[in-house]
Design a protein around this motif. Structure first.
Motif, PDB file in Angstrom:
ATOM      1  N   ILE A 105      34.061  45.157  54.359  1.00 43.25           N
ATOM      2  CA  ILE A 105      35.172  44.214  54.227  1.00 43.25           C
ATOM      3  C   ILE A 105      35.651  43.757  55.605  1.00 43.25           C
ATOM      4  O   ILE A 105      36.637  43.039  55.702  1.00 43.25           O
ATOM      5  CB  ILE A 105      36.361  44.832  53.462  1.00 43.25           C
ATOM      6  CG1 ILE A 105      36.854  46.085  54.183  1.00 43.25           C
ATOM      7  CG2 ILE A 105      35.987  45.116  52.014  1.00 43.25           C
ATOM      8  CD1 ILE A 105      38.155  46.645  53.626  1.00 43.25           C
ATOM      9  N   ASN A 111      33.651  39.162  51.330  1.00 44.21           N
ATOM     10  CA  ASN A 111      34.067  40.456  50.781  1.00 44.21           C
ATOM     11  C   ASN A 111      35.508  40.775  51.169  1.00 44.21           C
ATOM     12  O   ASN A 111      36.263  41.360  50.389  1.00 44.21           O
ATOM     13  CB  ASN A 111      33.141  41.562  51.279  1.00 44.21           C
ATOM     14  CG  ASN A 111      31.762  41.485  50.652  1.00 44.21           C
ATOM     15  OD1 ASN A 111      31.566  40.816  49.644  1.00 44.21           O
ATOM     16  ND2 ASN A 111      30.801  42.152  51.266  1.00 44.21           N
ATOM     17  N   ALA A 114      37.708  38.898  48.899  1.00 43.96           N
ATOM     18  CA  ALA A 114      37.691  39.500  47.556  1.00 43.96           C
ATOM     19  C   ALA A 114      38.585  40.734  47.524  1.00 43.96           C
ATOM     20  O   ALA A 114      39.309  40.973  46.540  1.00 43.96           O
ATOM     21  CB  ALA A 114      36.265  39.872  47.169  1.00 43.96           C
ATOM     22  N   PHE A 115      38.557  41.520  48.583  1.00 38.37           N
ATOM     23  CA  PHE A 115      39.428  42.688  48.689  1.00 38.37           C
ATOM     24  C   PHE A 115      40.892  42.259  48.709  1.00 38.37           C
ATOM     25  O   PHE A 115      41.745  42.852  48.040  1.00 38.37           O
ATOM     26  CB  PHE A 115      39.078  43.469  49.957  1.00 38.37           C
ATOM     27  CG  PHE A 115      40.009  44.601  50.274  1.00 38.37           C
ATOM     28  CD1 PHE A 115      40.211  45.647  49.384  1.00 38.37           C
ATOM     29  CD2 PHE A 115      40.697  44.628  51.492  1.00 38.37           C
ATOM     30  CE1 PHE A 115      41.069  46.699  49.690  1.00 38.37           C
ATOM     31  CE2 PHE A 115      41.551  45.669  51.801  1.00 38.37           C
ATOM     32  CZ  PHE A 115      41.737  46.704  50.901  1.00 38.37           C
ATOM     33  N   ARG A 117      42.111  39.568  47.386  1.00 42.31           N
ATOM     34  CA  ARG A 117      42.464  39.095  46.030  1.00 42.31           C
ATOM     35  C   ARG A 117      42.746  40.269  45.107  1.00 42.31           C
ATOM     36  O   ARG A 117      43.636  40.202  44.255  1.00 42.31           O
ATOM     37  CB  ARG A 117      41.346  38.218  45.465  1.00 42.31           C
ATOM     38  CG  ARG A 117      41.275  36.833  46.080  1.00 42.31           C
ATOM     39  CD  ARG A 117      40.404  35.913  45.237  1.00 42.31           C
ATOM     40  NE  ARG A 117      39.025  36.388  45.155  1.00 42.31           N
ATOM     41  CZ  ARG A 117      38.067  36.072  46.036  1.00 42.31           C
ATOM     42  NH1 ARG A 117      38.369  35.308  47.070  1.00 42.31           N
ATOM     43  NH2 ARG A 117      36.842  36.529  45.887  1.00 42.31           N
ATOM     44  N   LEU A 118      41.981  41.365  45.260  1.00 38.47           N
ATOM     45  CA  LEU A 118      42.230  42.552  44.434  1.00 38.47           C
ATOM     46  C   LEU A 118      43.650  43.045  44.647  1.00 38.47           C
ATOM     47  O   LEU A 118      44.383  43.291  43.671  1.00 38.47           O
ATOM     48  CB  LEU A 118      41.233  43.657  44.794  1.00 38.47           C
ATOM     49  CG  LEU A 118      41.524  45.035  44.170  1.00 38.47           C
ATOM     50  CD1 LEU A 118      41.298  44.999  42.661  1.00 38.47           C
ATOM     51  CD2 LEU A 118      40.672  46.121  44.822  1.00 38.47           C
ATOM     52  N   HIS A 134      40.907  43.245  37.083  1.00 38.91           N
ATOM     53  CA  HIS A 134      40.716  42.954  38.504  1.00 38.91           C
ATOM     54  C   HIS A 134      39.803  43.990  39.159  1.00 38.91           C
ATOM     55  O   HIS A 134      39.026  43.649  40.065  1.00 38.91           O
ATOM     56  CB  HIS A 134      42.072  42.912  39.211  1.00 38.91           C
ATOM     57  CG  HIS A 134      42.969  41.816  38.731  1.00 38.91           C
ATOM     58  ND1 HIS A 134      42.529  40.513  38.576  1.00 38.91           N
ATOM     59  CD2 HIS A 134      44.277  41.826  38.344  1.00 38.91           C
ATOM     60  CE1 HIS A 134      43.535  39.768  38.141  1.00 38.91           C
ATOM     61  NE2 HIS A 134      44.602  40.544  37.984  1.00 38.91           N
ATOM     62  N   ILE A 138      36.159  43.158  41.112  1.00 34.87           N
ATOM     63  CA  ILE A 138      35.724  43.575  42.451  1.00 34.87           C
ATOM     64  C   ILE A 138      34.462  44.425  42.352  1.00 34.87           C
ATOM     65  O   ILE A 138      33.590  44.374  43.227  1.00 34.87           O
ATOM     66  CB  ILE A 138      36.847  44.349  43.188  1.00 34.87           C
ATOM     67  CG1 ILE A 138      36.574  44.426  44.699  1.00 34.87           C
ATOM     68  CG2 ILE A 138      37.026  45.747  42.632  1.00 34.87           C
ATOM     69  CD1 ILE A 138      36.849  43.175  45.436  1.00 34.87           C
ATOM     70  N   ASP A 139      34.321  45.194  41.266  1.00 33.30           N
ATOM     71  CA  ASP A 139      33.138  46.033  41.094  1.00 33.30           C
ATOM     72  C   ASP A 139      31.885  45.174  40.924  1.00 33.30           C
ATOM     73  O   ASP A 139      30.806  45.542  41.390  1.00 33.30           O
ATOM     74  CB  ASP A 139      33.326  46.954  39.885  1.00 33.30           C
ATOM     75  CG  ASP A 139      32.202  47.974  39.750  1.00 33.30           C
ATOM     76  OD1 ASP A 139      31.673  48.409  40.798  1.00 33.30           O
ATOM     77  OD2 ASP A 139      31.848  48.329  38.615  1.00 33.30           O
ATOM     78  N   ARG A 141      31.119  42.569  42.413  1.00 35.24           N
ATOM     79  CA  ARG A 141      30.633  42.079  43.700  1.00 35.24           C
ATOM     80  C   ARG A 141      29.778  43.119  44.429  1.00 35.24           C
ATOM     81  O   ARG A 141      29.052  42.783  45.364  1.00 35.24           O
ATOM     82  CB  ARG A 141      31.797  41.679  44.604  1.00 35.24           C
ATOM     83  CG  ARG A 141      32.587  40.478  44.104  1.00 35.24           C
ATOM     84  CD  ARG A 141      33.572  40.034  45.176  1.00 35.24           C
ATOM     85  NE  ARG A 141      32.872  39.610  46.382  1.00 35.24           N
ATOM     86  CZ  ARG A 141      32.427  38.380  46.604  1.00 35.24           C
ATOM     87  NH1 ARG A 141      32.601  37.440  45.686  1.00 35.24           N
ATOM     88  NH2 ARG A 141      31.806  38.075  47.737  1.00 35.24           N
TER      89      ARG A 141
END
Length: 435
Positions: A105, A111, A114-115, A117-118, A134, A138-139, A141
């Motif tokens: 990340i 990535n 995406a982190f 956004r989580l 959510h 993420i999983d 990805r």
């Protein structure tokens, strides 16, 4: 229970587990009393949540960076890791491992976003279904190295929906349930979460809606403080387990000195608050003691005695009111403004206290126009305080009137200030400007 265990009649696993939870709750050195019931635990929730908002904002703005060290994420995780033994080592999963290029990340902008956004999505949702959705996103990805360690962050966003997570908790859950949950898999974490919720429902009268309680219990089992009860129904196994439990209790008594030392730490925190309370009253100020500390005793007297029972409306309705009411000590002028604010940082995360002070300083209006903001800590912690304030997350500190007030200086001068002082000049004289 012990008489039943000594008989030849098999004892159900559920009864053995209930007995273990009872003993765990009564153990002063276990996580229930040393962490879950710890006053500072709840005070840290809001500051950690705010820190996660900073992480999200920096990721969205492209300012997060490509390294863990010095990042806003390190600041938050460091604060979590300082919350007693259960979270010790919480930063290991986030440290950049260049040979493995994990967790990915830092060098992958996609990535990283995406982190972010989580964290952002989970902070905005209210239901377990949304949070799990959510997590599933993420999983999918398959971000290298970004596994259920992130659940520790999500716990502070949703303590009734997501349990804390680490190796000891997984080991404790497997020992208690007979499951074979593996580290590093979101699927395994979600399966364990479902099992933890079932356990929590069975023993809700001994635990809490906050999953930190059962997380702490599983941590103590998984870290070896207590043996898990046998899963079979043999009477001899139950008798053997009771003997092991008694032996574990005897071994745990060796920790009494450490527990007593921690109790002394908490008393010292209350003692410093009492000094600041009495000094503020002597100087003619109204005094506010942190909302969750008012009933704590110092020398047999509640800390809140003789202090304000509610904050003035101008403060109580300000944007940062939820955080301001948890500042350790406030001195207020007769007009209702804040003359000085003090955060006592004996052994807890300096980060949380700084965030509460920032909430006051940046709350707007005239609440803090002439306020002195003081971080009060042991003489030996000044370097720690200054190191924290050099973090990028606290860049605004340079524009504010922060100062470091050492215990030793306060103890040596408090009586003279109370007798001869009239304003903050004497306090400022014994404090060191920050950063």
């Amino acid at each position: 229970m012990s008489e039943a265990l000594l008989s030849s009649v098999p004892v159900p696993h559920a009864d053995l587990l209930r007995e273990l939870i009872r003993r765990w709750r009564d153990d002063p050195g276990a996580t229930y009393r040393s962490w879950f019931l710890w006053d500072e635990r709840l005070k840290n929730f809001r500051s950690i949540r705010r820190g996660l908002q900073v992480v999200v904002a920096e990721i969205e703005a492209g300012r997060f960076g490509v390294a863990y060290r010095g990042s806003s994420l390190e600041t938050v995780v460091h604060s979590i890791a300082e919350q007693r033994q259960i979270f010790k080592g919480a930063d290991h999963a986030w440290l950049w491992k260049p040979k493995l290029r994990i967790p990915d990340i830092y060098e992958s902008p996609e990535n990283q976003r995406a982190f972010g956004r989580l964290l952002d999505n989970c902070s905005c949702c209210d239901t377990a279904e949304e949070v799990i959705g959510h997590i599933r996103a993420i999983d999918q990805r398959k971000i290298k190295g970004l596994g259920p360690a992130a659940a520790n962050l999500l716990y502070f966003l949703h303590p009734t929906l997501i349990p804390p997570f680490n190796t000891a908790i997984v080991n404790g859950y497997n020992a208690v349930s007979g499951a074979k949950v593996k580290l590093g898999s979101w699927d395994h974490f979600l399966a364990m979460r479902a099992g933890i919720l079932d356990l929590n429902d069975c023993y809700r009268d001994l635990l809490s809606n906050d999953l930190g309680a059962i997380g702490g219990f599983l941590f103590d089992v998984g870290s070896g403080r207590y043996p898990a009860p046998p899963l079979d129904q043999e009477g001899s196994a139950a008798r053997d387990w009771l003997g092991q439990l008694e032996q574990a209790r005897a071994e745990a008594s060796r920790l009494d000195k450490a527990v007593a030392a921690q109790g002394e730490t908490d008393r010292t925190h209350a003692e410093i608050q009492a000094w600041l309370r009495d000094l503020g009253l002597a100087l003619g100020h109204d005094v506010w003691i942190a909302a969750n500390d008012r009933g704590r005793l110092h020398q047999g007297v509640p800390l809140g005695q003789g202090c304000l029972e509610r904050l003035p409306d101008a403060i109580a309705t300000s944007p940062g009111a939820d955080s301001i009411r948890l500042i350790d000590v406030l001195w207020l002028s007769k007009g209702g403004g804040v003359a000085a604010a003090f955060e006592v940082e004996h052994s807890t995360s300096i980060y949380s206290g700084i965030v509460r002070m920032l909430d006051l300083a940046l709350s707007g209006g005239d609440l803090h126009a002439t306020a002195g903001l003081f971080l009060v800590a042991p003489d030996a912690r000044e370097a720690d305080v200054r190191a924290q304030l050099r973090r990028p997350a606290f860049s605004r500190i340079a524009d504010l009137d922060f100062a470091y007030l050492a215990y030793g200086e306060l103890e040596r001068n408090k009586d003279a200030i109370a007798r001869f002082g009239s304003d903050l000049k004497a306090i400022r004289a014994i404090a060191s400007p920050l950063p």
